[in-house]
Scaffold this motif. Sequence first.
Motif, short mmCIF file in Angstrom:
data_model
loop_
_atom_site.label_atom_id
_atom_site.label_comp_id
_atom_site.label_asym_id
_atom_site.label_seq_id
_atom_site.Cartn_x
_atom_site.Cartn_y
_atom_site.Cartn_z
N GLY A 16 4.82 10.28 -9.15
CA GLY A 16 4.38 10.57 -10.51
C GLY A 16 3.73 11.93 -10.62
O GLY A 16 3.96 12.69 -11.58
N ALA A 17 2.89 12.28 -9.61
CA ALA A 17 2.25 13.60 -9.61
C ALA A 17 3.29 14.72 -9.47
O ALA A 17 3.22 15.74 -10.16
CB ALA A 17 1.23 13.68 -8.48
N LEU A 18 4.25 14.51 -8.57
CA LEU A 18 5.30 15.52 -8.39
C LEU A 18 6.13 15.71 -9.65
O LEU A 18 6.51 16.84 -9.99
CB LEU A 18 6.20 15.13 -7.21
CG LEU A 18 5.60 15.27 -5.82
CD1 LEU A 18 6.56 14.75 -4.76
CD2 LEU A 18 5.24 16.73 -5.53
N ALA A 19 6.41 14.63 -10.35
CA ALA A 19 7.19 14.75 -11.60
C ALA A 19 6.47 15.64 -12.61
O ALA A 19 7.08 16.49 -13.28
CB ALA A 19 7.44 13.37 -12.18
N LEU A 46 0.82 -1.21 0.00
CA LEU A 46 0.00 0.00 0.00
C LEU A 46 0.86 1.26 0.00
O LEU A 46 0.59 2.22 -0.73
CB LEU A 46 -0.93 -0.02 1.22
CG LEU A 46 -2.07 -1.05 1.19
CD1 LEU A 46 -2.83 -1.01 2.52
CD2 LEU A 46 -3.00 -0.78 0.02
N TRP A 47 1.91 1.29 0.83
CA TRP A 47 2.77 2.47 0.87
C TRP A 47 3.60 2.63 -0.41
O TRP A 47 3.87 3.75 -0.84
CB TRP A 47 3.69 2.40 2.09
CG TRP A 47 2.97 2.77 3.36
CD1 TRP A 47 2.59 1.94 4.37
CD2 TRP A 47 2.54 4.08 3.71
NE1 TRP A 47 1.94 2.62 5.36
CE2 TRP A 47 1.88 3.96 4.98
CE3 TRP A 47 2.60 5.32 3.12
CZ2 TRP A 47 1.32 5.05 5.65
CZ3 TRP A 47 2.05 6.41 3.78
CH2 TRP A 47 1.41 6.27 5.03
N VAL A 48 3.99 1.51 -0.99
CA VAL A 48 4.71 1.60 -2.27
C VAL A 48 3.81 2.21 -3.34
O VAL A 48 4.23 3.04 -4.14
CB VAL A 48 5.21 0.20 -2.70
CG1 VAL A 48 5.68 0.23 -4.16
CG2 VAL A 48 6.34 -0.26 -1.78
N GLU A 49 2.53 1.77 -3.34
CA GLU A 49 1.59 2.32 -4.33
C GLU A 49 1.39 3.83 -4.11
O GLU A 49 1.37 4.62 -5.06
CB GLU A 49 0.26 1.61 -4.23
CG GLU A 49 -0.77 2.15 -5.22
CD GLU A 49 -2.17 1.62 -4.97
OE1 GLU A 49 -3.07 1.99 -5.72
OE2 GLU A 49 -2.35 0.86 -3.98
N ARG A 50 1.22 4.24 -2.84
CA ARG A 50 1.03 5.67 -2.56
C ARG A 50 2.26 6.49 -2.97
O ARG A 50 2.13 7.57 -3.55
CB ARG A 50 0.73 5.85 -1.07
CG ARG A 50 -0.62 5.29 -0.64
CD ARG A 50 -0.74 5.24 0.86
NE ARG A 50 -2.01 4.64 1.28
CZ ARG A 50 -2.29 4.30 2.53
NH1 ARG A 50 -1.39 4.50 3.51
NH2 ARG A 50 -3.45 3.77 2.83
N ALA A 51 3.42 5.97 -2.66
CA ALA A 51 4.65 6.69 -3.06
C ALA A 51 4.76 6.78 -4.58
O ALA A 51 5.17 7.81 -5.13
CB ALA A 51 5.87 5.98 -2.48
#
Length: 331
Positions: free
Chosen positions: A59-62, A49-54
Amino acid sequence: MVRALSNLMVAQPWYLLWSLLALLPLLLKNYPAFPYPTLARLPADALSLWVERAWRLLGALAIVFIAIGLSGIYWTENMVERVGSGAHVMIVLDRSASMNDDFADPPAGERESKMAAARRVLQDFVSQGKEDLLGMVTFSTSPILAAPLGGDREAVLAGLQATEAGGMGFTAVARGLGMALEYYKGRPVTGSRAVLLVSDGGAYLDAKTQEMLRNMFQRENASLFWLYLRSANGASLKVAPAEGDEDAYPEYQLHRYFGTLGTSYRVYEADNPLAVERALQDISRLKNKPVRYTQAAPRLDLSWLFYLLALLCAGCVLALHLTEIKQWRNA
């Protein structure tokens, strides 16, 4: 912090609209299909779950960083305070017709007018004082501003070049000094202040004018240097006139008055061009005190920084993508 952020600007703001695409990796869910009807009975995997959130956040930050880089973000021009050695110098140059005459003791075989010698030496003086704030006023019948007090040396040099045209036959010393002192008014005292008077003659000042100049020198805390270019028929300031004859020598009268200003005063009597050079060298040493001044720093492009951040985010997304399970092992 708020003041620092206010210095950030963008050249093309409409590129920031592309940052709205950052919502896609946060909202869309596109999981790969597995040949199993449901995973509901499997225990929750907190790490996944945390890997997916990261993954989604990176991706959004990029996308956001790329949009900011495309907008041409930069740090605006700002004023930087520096500390150097120098002074705030206002040059007051006599342009009366007598300045075109020879010195009292010219070198043998050489002829250079007082104005030509003063112009040549002052040009070197202006070019060498890199950390000085300089301005110049010329005067004959009335004062003329050649360059305001500041760091524009080209304006002062252009004003010196313009003195080749010559002037009238009067010497309005008081008005020239008064105009020069006005350019210190309201300025913070961040360095020593010096008025450099370059003249070959004196003037009679009435009591009202004397008191006005005295108050101005004391209020602005400005020292006075007088470079007296003595003509062949000019009086020497080194020898006091006979008692009762003081009024016949306006140069000596002016010299004696300058001694009552209540601020630092020094006179240099120059009989030839070499004496002018020596006097300016001595003045350069005396005025060379610590001085604070501001300098405009150019704007700084920050686009490269946001492109670098976007690249790092994209690299992390790729690394997380490689950890994804593409196919489950058979039991």
